[in-house]
Design a protein around this motif. Structure first.
Motif, short mmCIF file in Angstrom:
data_model
loop_
_atom_site.label_atom_id
_atom_site.label_comp_id
_atom_site.label_asym_id
_atom_site.label_seq_id
_atom_site.Cartn_x
_atom_site.Cartn_y
_atom_site.Cartn_z
N GLN A 1 -14.81 12.84 -5.14
CA GLN A 1 -15.78 13.80 -4.64
C GLN A 1 -17.02 13.10 -4.09
N ASN A 2 -17.45 12.06 -4.78
CA ASN A 2 -18.61 11.30 -4.33
C ASN A 2 -18.31 10.59 -3.02
N THR B 1 -18.17 13.04 -0.04
CA THR B 1 -19.48 13.49 0.42
C THR B 1 -20.04 12.52 1.46
N HIS B 2 -19.91 11.24 1.19
CA HIS B 2 -20.45 10.25 2.12
C HIS B 2 -19.58 10.08 3.36
#
Length: 214
Positions: free
Chosen positions: A47-48, A51-52
């Motif tokens: 998920q992290n 996002t990027h």
């Protein structure tokens, strides 16, 4: 055997990594593949990363290192692994050294694929993809289509990706020089680096890599 494959964009790292890992019967570990795996499984790391990536940003070092740490802890890496796309900067290289030291391991070899910048630009900027099937790839100099701009396989339109335009390629090379080239110096100081010419046919480069690691 634990190997790191490094080199500028267009040097053929992905192609060589798959073939070399298969030849040595070790795990091919690509950060791109790992990000896609974690995103597909909805992990916190995934998920992290998503996002990027979705914002067009580089995945932060701590996330990338976390993904690599999780992958290296899997049992199938005990026989060995080949890292492709990591580490991309000095901080990641130092983190990798720490991860391996924690397990009382170290890299056996760092293979540095070398290709002059003008050849990198020629390789990438000449690439053309089919709009109907992105697996149909041509090159205006090395493998041109029979009819300019038309895919031989399905008749689709051939186009040049934005990332493949010369100005963009030169920017990518600048990023490589500033961020990734110091990784080579880091491992050169440890006596691990062998520089291999990435010029020539795929099988020729593979043979050079195999010769380098004995």
């Amino acid at each position: 055997m634990r190997i790191l494959l490094i080199g500028p964009p267009g040097a053929g790292k992905g192609t060589q990594a798959v073939r070399l890992a298969a030849h040595l019967s070790i795990q091919h570990i690509s950060t791109g593949d790992l990000f896609r795996e974690h995103i597909a499984h909805g992990t916190e790391l995934g998920q992290n990363a998503h996002t990027h990536i979705g914002a067009g940003l580089l995945v932060p070092d701590e996330v990338t290192i976390g993904v690599i740490k999780e992958r290296l802890a899997r049992p199938d890496t005990e026989r060995g692994f080949l890292l492709d796309g990591f580490p991309r900067n000095l901080a990641q290289a130092q983190a990798l050294d720490g991860l391996l030291a924690d397990s009382k391991l170290r890299l056996d070899a760092v293979l540095d694929l070398e290709l002059p910048e003008d050849q990198v630009v020629r390789r990438i900027a000449g690439r053309r993809l089919c709009r109907q099937n992105h697996e149909h790839i041509f090159h205006v100099g090395y493998s041109p289509p029979e009819v300019a701009g038309i895919c031989d396989l399905c008749g689709g339109e051939l186009y040049q990706r934005e990332d493949d335009r010369e100005a963009t390629v030169r920017k990518r090379l600048e990023v490589y020089r500033n961020e990734t080239a110091p990784v080579v110096d880091h491992y050169q100081a440890q006596g691990l680096v062998t520089t291999i010419s990435a010029h020539g046919q795929v099988h020729e480069v593979l043979h050079r890599a195999l010769d380098a690691i004995g």
